[in-house]
Enzyme design. Structure first.
Site, PDB file in Angstrom:
ATOM      1  N   LYS A   1      -2.342  -4.183  -2.312  1.00  0.00           N
ATOM      2  CA  LYS A   1      -2.723  -4.687  -3.629  1.00  0.00           C
ATOM      3  C   LYS A   1      -2.665  -6.221  -3.683  1.00  0.00           C
ATOM      4  O   LYS A   1      -3.437  -6.850  -4.418  1.00  0.00           O
ATOM      5  CB  LYS A   1      -1.822  -4.071  -4.699  1.00  0.00           C
ATOM      6  CG  LYS A   1      -2.121  -2.596  -4.959  1.00  0.00           C
ATOM      7  CD  LYS A   1      -3.556  -2.374  -5.426  1.00  0.00           C
ATOM      8  CE  LYS A   1      -3.814  -0.955  -5.869  1.00  0.00           C
ATOM      9  NZ  LYS A   1      -5.208  -0.738  -6.349  1.00  0.00           N
TER      10      LYS A   1
ATOM     11  N   VAL B   1     -15.876   5.023   0.230  1.00  0.00           N
ATOM     12  CA  VAL B   1     -15.877   3.577  -0.001  1.00  0.00           C
ATOM     13  C   VAL B   1     -15.170   2.804   1.098  1.00  0.00           C
ATOM     14  O   VAL B   1     -15.178   1.577   1.096  1.00  0.00           O
ATOM     15  CB  VAL B   1     -15.261   3.226  -1.371  1.00  0.00           C
ATOM     16  CG1 VAL B   1     -16.161   3.700  -2.505  1.00  0.00           C
ATOM     17  CG2 VAL B   1     -13.851   3.810  -1.503  1.00  0.00           C
TER      18      VAL B   1
ATOM     19  N   TYR C   1       1.757  -0.309   0.236  1.00  0.00           N
ATOM     20  CA  TYR C   1       1.070  -0.359  -1.052  1.00  0.00           C
ATOM     21  C   TYR C   1       1.051  -1.772  -1.610  1.00  0.00           C
ATOM     22  O   TYR C   1       0.011  -2.278  -2.047  1.00  0.00           O
ATOM     23  CB  TYR C   1       1.755   0.582  -2.041  1.00  0.00           C
ATOM     24  CG  TYR C   1       1.152   0.539  -3.428  1.00  0.00           C
ATOM     25  CD1 TYR C   1      -0.080   1.128  -3.673  1.00  0.00           C
ATOM     26  CD2 TYR C   1       1.805  -0.090  -4.482  1.00  0.00           C
ATOM     27  CE1 TYR C   1      -0.654   1.088  -4.947  1.00  0.00           C
ATOM     28  CE2 TYR C   1       1.252  -0.137  -5.750  1.00  0.00           C
ATOM     29  CZ  TYR C   1       0.018   0.459  -5.967  1.00  0.00           C
ATOM     30  OH  TYR C   1      -0.545   0.400  -7.217  1.00  0.00           O
TER      31      TYR C   1
END
Length: 247
Positions: free
Chosen positions: A169, A73, A165
């Site tokens: 997000k 992906v 991280y």
């Protein structure tokens, strides 16, 4: 679609074509099961589809489902080819649920390898960008669509030793808001959910002394995703919904 049974609304995805990325993960599997129970036709997308056929053989053997070939992906050609196979199989795509993602942290920013930074941004943000870019034209063609992305509680604020991280997000939330603004007048709803700590075997192994009862179960997150995929959420655009459990 949705219908009422007594005082309870029953969410219904009958004949809707749902694409799930990261489908072999804990959350992807939970989402696949709940969408299947709601009547959806499902395309399972993952880089390791063999694991899917082991975990959900009843889905792999049914004409109502499609286990896509191995798909990266984070690679535009790979996800575009898979989307074309899905459209050829089902005639279109009604719902895209981006559960593909991961977590890598533990070092302060000045000690974080550039590879870890790239890995987080690619897996969590680039994957959403590319999957949506491939699917949206098919939704626009039919004037209908639901896109649900998976962000995180960490998207709201940074914390020590998880800069990559958190940034990745946060990017998911901003992508969600931007797409919602672009697509809401075309019949496509785009929203995201922000889980807290998810109760998975991997997280339990990594934090054996934690209070697991405060974590949020994948199935609970999947229920929120199902609502956003349904007509019950037709008036919701650009939302980032917290799903923290008690964490």
């Amino acid at each position: 679609m949705f219908r009422f049974e007594g005082e309870r609304m029953k969410l219904d995805l009958t004949d809707r074509v749902v694409v799930i990325t990261g489908a072999a993960g804990n959350l992807g599997l939970a989402v696949g099961k709940i969408c299947s129970a709601a009547g959806a036709k499902i395309a399972f997308v993952d880089r390791t589809p063999d694991r899917l056929t082991e975990l959900i053989p009843e889905f792999a053997a049914s004409a109502e489902y499609f286990v896509a070939p191995p798909t990266d992906v984070t690679d535009p050609d790979s996800i575009a080819a898979t989307v074309e196979k899905i459209v050829s199989r089902f005639g279109g795509i009604d719902v895209l649920i981006n559960t593909a993602g991961g977590y890598r942290a533990g070092t302060p920013l000045h000690k974080t390898p550039i590879g870890d930074w790239d890995f987080m941004l690619n897996l969590n943000a680039r994957s959403v960008f590319l999957a949506c870019q491939s699917v949206i034209p098919h939704m626009l063609k039919h004037g209908y669509g639901k896109i649900i992305n998976i962000a995180s509680k960490a998207a709201l604020s940074g914390d020590a030793n998880q800069a990559a991280y958190s940034v990745s997000k946060t990017a998911v939330v901003r992508l969600t808001e931007s797409m919602a603004g672009e697509l809401k007048d075309a019949g496509v709803n785009v929203n995201c959910v922000m889980p807290g700590l998810i109760d998975t075997p991997q997280n339990r192994a990594a934090m054996p002394n934690a209070d697991f009862s405060k974590w949020v179960a994948p199935e609970a997150i999947a229920e929120v995703v199902l609502f956003l995929a349904s007509e019950g959420a037709r008036a919701i655009n650009g939302a980032a919904i917290p799903v923290y459990g008690r964490s």
